[in-house]
Structure formats: structure tokens, C-alpha cells
Design an enzyme around this catalytic site. Sequence first.
Site, PDB file in Angstrom:
ATOM      1  N   ASP A 160       0.794  -1.250   0.000  1.00  0.00           N
ATOM      2  CA  ASP A 160       0.000   0.000   0.000  1.00  0.00           C
ATOM      3  C   ASP A 160       0.819   1.289   0.000  1.00  0.00           C
ATOM      4  O   ASP A 160       0.493   2.244   0.726  1.00  0.00           O
ATOM      5  CB  ASP A 160      -0.955   0.023   1.205  1.00  0.00           C
ATOM      6  CG  ASP A 160      -1.989  -1.091   1.168  1.00  0.00           C
ATOM      7  OD1 ASP A 160      -1.869  -1.998   0.323  1.00  0.00           O
ATOM      8  OD2 ASP A 160      -2.914  -1.058   2.002  1.00  0.00           O
ATOM      9  N   ASP A 179      -4.460  -0.656  -1.840  1.00  0.00           N
ATOM     10  CA  ASP A 179      -5.789  -0.500  -1.291  1.00  0.00           C
ATOM     11  C   ASP A 179      -6.594   0.144  -2.428  1.00  0.00           C
ATOM     12  O   ASP A 179      -6.163   1.135  -3.009  1.00  0.00           O
ATOM     13  CB  ASP A 179      -5.691   0.446  -0.089  1.00  0.00           C
ATOM     14  CG  ASP A 179      -6.732   0.198   0.971  1.00  0.00           C
ATOM     15  OD1 ASP A 179      -7.169  -0.954   1.136  1.00  0.00           O
ATOM     16  OD2 ASP A 179      -7.107   1.170   1.653  1.00  0.00           O
ATOM     17  N   HIS A 223     -10.559   1.172  -3.326  1.00  0.00           N
ATOM     18  CA  HIS A 223     -11.951   1.185  -2.885  1.00  0.00           C
ATOM     19  C   HIS A 223     -12.871   1.802  -3.919  1.00  0.00           C
ATOM     20  O   HIS A 223     -12.496   2.754  -4.607  1.00  0.00           O
ATOM     21  CB  HIS A 223     -12.082   1.982  -1.589  1.00  0.00           C
ATOM     22  CG  HIS A 223     -11.264   1.429  -0.452  1.00  0.00           C
ATOM     23  ND1 HIS A 223     -11.130   0.080  -0.211  1.00  0.00           N
ATOM     24  CD2 HIS A 223     -10.535   2.049   0.517  1.00  0.00           C
ATOM     25  CE1 HIS A 223     -10.371  -0.106   0.854  1.00  0.00           C
ATOM     26  NE2 HIS A 223      -9.978   1.067   1.314  1.00  0.00           N
ATOM     27  N   SER A 232     -15.612   1.586   4.680  1.00  0.00           N
ATOM     28  CA  SER A 232     -14.582   2.007   5.644  1.00  0.00           C
ATOM     29  C   SER A 232     -14.495   3.526   5.771  1.00  0.00           C
ATOM     30  O   SER A 232     -13.745   4.031   6.604  1.00  0.00           O
ATOM     31  CB  SER A 232     -13.210   1.450   5.227  1.00  0.00           C
ATOM     32  OG  SER A 232     -12.683   2.182   4.145  1.00  0.00           O
ATOM     33  N   HIS A 269     -10.326   7.422   1.035  1.00  0.00           N
ATOM     34  CA  HIS A 269      -8.944   7.192   0.595  1.00  0.00           C
ATOM     35  C   HIS A 269      -8.937   6.101  -0.480  1.00  0.00           C
ATOM     36  O   HIS A 269      -9.826   5.247  -0.524  1.00  0.00           O
ATOM     37  CB  HIS A 269      -8.059   6.772   1.770  1.00  0.00           C
ATOM     38  CG  HIS A 269      -8.462   5.453   2.380  1.00  0.00           C
ATOM     39  ND1 HIS A 269      -9.507   5.327   3.268  1.00  0.00           N
ATOM     40  CD2 HIS A 269      -7.988   4.194   2.194  1.00  0.00           C
ATOM     41  CE1 HIS A 269      -9.640   4.066   3.621  1.00  0.00           C
ATOM     42  NE2 HIS A 269      -8.747   3.351   2.975  1.00  0.00           N
ATOM     43  N   LYS A 281      -6.783  -4.748  -3.256  1.00  0.00           N
ATOM     44  CA  LYS A 281      -7.558  -5.319  -2.156  1.00  0.00           C
ATOM     45  C   LYS A 281      -8.605  -4.325  -1.661  1.00  0.00           C
ATOM     46  O   LYS A 281      -8.468  -3.124  -1.869  1.00  0.00           O
ATOM     47  CB  LYS A 281      -6.635  -5.711  -0.995  1.00  0.00           C
ATOM     48  CG  LYS A 281      -5.957  -4.528  -0.319  1.00  0.00           C
ATOM     49  CD  LYS A 281      -4.967  -5.002   0.715  1.00  0.00           C
ATOM     50  CE  LYS A 281      -4.200  -3.894   1.376  1.00  0.00           C
ATOM     51  NZ  LYS A 281      -4.984  -2.897   2.120  1.00  0.00           N
ATOM     52  N   GLU A 327     -13.618  -3.704   3.747  1.00  0.00           N
ATOM     53  CA  GLU A 327     -12.297  -3.334   4.239  1.00  0.00           C
ATOM     54  C   GLU A 327     -11.416  -4.572   4.307  1.00  0.00           C
ATOM     55  O   GLU A 327     -11.857  -5.652   4.704  1.00  0.00           O
ATOM     56  CB  GLU A 327     -12.430  -2.703   5.633  1.00  0.00           C
ATOM     57  CG  GLU A 327     -11.128  -2.122   6.148  1.00  0.00           C
ATOM     58  CD  GLU A 327     -10.537  -1.087   5.202  1.00  0.00           C
ATOM     59  OE1 GLU A 327      -9.875  -1.505   4.237  1.00  0.00           O
ATOM     60  OE2 GLU A 327     -10.722   0.110   5.418  1.00  0.00           O
ATOM     61  N   ALA A 336       0.545   0.554   6.377  1.00  0.00           N
ATOM     62  CA  ALA A 336       1.161   1.182   7.525  1.00  0.00           C
ATOM     63  C   ALA A 336       1.423   0.097   8.553  1.00  0.00           C
ATOM     64  O   ALA A 336       0.661  -0.857   8.663  1.00  0.00           O
ATOM     65  CB  ALA A 336       0.244   2.263   8.123  1.00  0.00           C
ATOM     66  N   CYS A 384      -2.107  -2.356   7.800  1.00  0.00           N
ATOM     67  CA  CYS A 384      -1.996  -3.284   6.673  1.00  0.00           C
ATOM     68  C   CYS A 384      -0.703  -4.089   6.693  1.00  0.00           C
ATOM     69  O   CYS A 384      -0.687  -5.242   6.260  1.00  0.00           O
ATOM     70  CB  CYS A 384      -2.184  -2.525   5.360  1.00  0.00           C
ATOM     71  SG  CYS A 384      -3.871  -1.871   5.247  1.00  0.00           S
TER      72      CYS A 384
END
Length: 188
Positions: free
Chosen positions: A14, A51, A53, A59, A70, A97, A102, A130, A134
Site C-alpha cells: 500500500d 488499497d 476502494h 470504511s 482514501h 484489495k 475493508e 502502515a 496493513c
Amino acid sequence: MKIDREADALLIVDFQNDFITGSLAVAGAEELVPVINQYIGMFDNVAASRDRHKENHPSFIDQGGPWPDHCVDGTFGMEIHTGLKLLDSASLTIVDKGRYEEAYSAFTNTRLVYLLKAMKIKRLFICGLATDYCIKATVLDALKEFGSKVFLLTDAIAAVNIKPDDGKIACIEMAAQGAEELIIGDFE
Ligand code: ZN
């Protein structure tokens, strides 16, 4: 530590603009670019997770989730930081992902295990963002798949630290489960 160019892979979790300079910027993330690039240069096999979305993701705060918007599909924030020299790697695998639900781990509902096993990867070296979310989820899942052969590159990770010690505590948990900590100076 000596890298086996065939059986080892670097996994960058990520490392996306929203987590570096955007809506969920992690302190110190941008400073990791040169060290992650050093790691990229050392491995033939590089994998990266994103990540990713849909809009109105569960989330997000306005949907009742814990995070600001985000990594929305198609935005600059979702893109991997262009400072990473990913295209220098001989073999690059990218997985997305968390599209609908989430998912902190790069292994949740992705083909990452399948892809790494198809490449005959035996050891995984993990960095990115982070540490307390993740990275932790990804490392703990990797330990289930790769046994004791999971390494955390502690000079190439950064934590959200909602509480000041979250990153440190996550590292202790990962080490307790069998992840071995390394820094660039530990490699030959
Ligand atoms: Zn997310």
C-alpha cells in the site's frame, strides 16, 4: 542475509499517494522512497499491494467507517507513489484489495498467495504502509502461508500511530508470531 533472487520476493504494501501525502498521510512515509528503491534493486521478484476502494466504501467515515475517504478507484490517491522504481524489477506483481469490504491484509480476497506460490517464492520480505494496520495484517497472514520465512523490513515501514506506540506494539506482535526484523545493513 543473502537474497536468493529466484526464491525470495519483496512485498511492498500500500505505498500509495493517499497514505503518503493524501487524506491518510502517514508521518515519515515519503522518506521511505529511497530505501524501498534500494530494496527493489536487490530483488528480482517484487510484489505490491494497493488499497483500492469503490466510492462510498464502508470504511469511510461518511459511511460509518473509521477512515476518511482514501484510495478511491481511479484517483491520484489510489496510485502507487511514482518515486518507486517498480519497473526496474525483473518480475512485478500487483494485487488490489478491499474493493467492496475493508481488507487490511494484502492476502484477503486477492490472488497473492496463488501468484507467489506459482512463482515458487519461499521467503517474503515485507515493507510499506502502515505498520499498525496493513503491514501487521499482511505479515500475520504471510506467516500462515510461509511459516517462519517472513521478514519485516523495519527501515522501510511507517505507522499511523493513533496511539503513539501502535507501531512499536505491532512490531512486537509480528515478531512474537515469528516475523524476523531486518534493515538494509543486514543484507550482503
Ligand atoms: Zn482502505
